[in-house]
Design an enzyme around this catalytic site. Structure first.
Site, PDB file in Angstrom:
ATOM      1  CE  LYS A   1      -4.535   1.020   0.432  1.00 42.59           C
ATOM      2  NZ  LYS A   1      -5.555   0.407  -0.442  1.00 42.59           N
TER       3      LYS A   1
ATOM      4  CB  THR B   1      -3.445  -3.127  -0.171  1.00 46.59           C
ATOM      5  OG1 THR B   1      -4.685  -2.815  -0.817  1.00 46.59           O
ATOM      6  CG2 THR B   1      -2.644  -4.082  -1.039  1.00 46.59           C
TER       7      THR B   1
ATOM      8  CG  HIS C   1      24.017  26.195 -14.051  1.00 44.19           C
ATOM      9  ND1 HIS C   1      25.240  25.800 -13.584  1.00 44.19           N
ATOM     10  CD2 HIS C   1      23.586  25.185 -14.860  1.00 44.19           C
ATOM     11  CE1 HIS C   1      25.552  24.621 -14.089  1.00 44.19           C
ATOM     12  NE2 HIS C   1      24.554  24.223 -14.864  1.00 44.19           N
TER      13      HIS C   1
END
Length: 308
Positions: free
Chosen positions: A16, A62, A265
């Site tokens: 799950k 689950t 950057h």
């Protein structure tokens, strides 16, 4: 290694994901503590008949896994670390269910931080921070254990004491060498603890939480250097290595660490035109922030005796 099923190699697991749970503890002094966890569960179990014959008699539903998260959270009457909660869940699934051989629990903690009002800590007020605490626990029925913790989204920047020189130059290279640039990154770090069994886990309350805070402190101190003079970085690679080495040097209970540090950057801005050759002249002060594209730098450092 998987099983042989009908002449094929077969591997399976079920679980799950994204089970969200918040737990509040109330201290005797009226101060509240809160954690918010996003839990994922994966079970390796002997339930091949469910796949091959449609026989679900060995399946742990689950939905039961999800409910177990809330039940176990309720049972935690005392504040505990995310790692200890994950270990407790994994131990439950491997001991309670005969057919479950291994449980893998992953948790990401949402960074709620205590609010300060007029420089005083609020009893029950919190604000959302930035970087997230992570963990992955793998426990086997035999008691074997692997605990990995980490941090995601640790955004760091220093405006000087960084350079990049001596790299390969060819016909496609236009990047100038420099000893003065901005260094920005978003650190993803994960470290594996040396503990290899459930019985070897420290019993000290909030042990893993303290280690997490201390590891993060070492990473920051190594990246930035002393408050006034800082520390020079000849490359992201060099700084990454120094950060990893500092963690292993400080914590004997950590066997390995992996760091991912993209070079985000900040490009120098120089503006000119035919009419005005100097609209903006770059003097280490005006930059164009951009994160696309960015450099990707990652490495891991392990003790020679580590089994990672």
């Amino acid at each position: 290694m998987g099983d042989e099923v009908e002449g094929f190699a077969f591997e399976q697991s079920h679980g799950k994901s994204r089970v969200r749970v918040a737990r509040v503890w109330k201290g005797q002094d009226g101060r509240h503590f809160i954690v918010e966890w996003n839990v994922s569960i994966s079970l390796l179990s002997n339930c091949i008949p469910a796949y091959v014959h449609g026989d679900n008699s060995d399946i742990v539903a689950t939905d039961t896994m999800k409910n177990t998260v809330y039940v176990k959270a309720k049972e935690c009457s005392e504040q505990l670390s995310m790692e200890d909660f994950a270990i407790g869940l994994a131990k439950h699934f491997t001991s309670f269910y005969q057919q479950v051989t291994t449980a893998i629990i992953k948790i990401v903690e949402k960074p709620w931080e205590r609010m300060y009002v007029n420089d005083q800590p609020h009893q029950h007020g919190f604000k959302l921070g930035s970087e997230k605490h992570t963990t992955e626990v793998m426990a086997k029925k035999s008691g074997a254990l692997r605990v990995t913790s980490g941090v995601e989204g640790l955004a760091l920047l220093k405006t000087t004491k960084s350079g990049f020189e001596g790299f390969i130059r060819d016909k496609n290279t236009i990047l100038p060498e420099t000893r003065e640039r901005m260094l920005a990154t978003e650190v993803t770090a994960s470290w594996r603890y040396a503990f290899e069994s459930l019985s070897s886990i420290p019993t000290k309350p909030l042990y893993f939480t303290e280690i997490y805070v201390d590891v993060k402190k070492v990473l920051l101190e190594t990246f930035f250097g002393p408050p006034k003079e800082g520390i020079y970085s000849p490359s992201v690679q060099s700084t990454l290595h120094q950060m990893a080495k500092a963690v292993l040097g400080r914590f004997s209970n950590i066997s390995s660490i992996q760091l991912k540090m993209p070079n985000i950057h900040f490009l120098p801005v120089n503006l000119s035109s035919k009419e005005n050759p100097v609209i903006v002249k770059f003097e280490d002060d005006v930059y164009l922030p951009t994160d696309e594209p960015h450099g990707t730098i990652e490495a891991s450092l392990s003790r020679l005796m580590s089994k990672m």
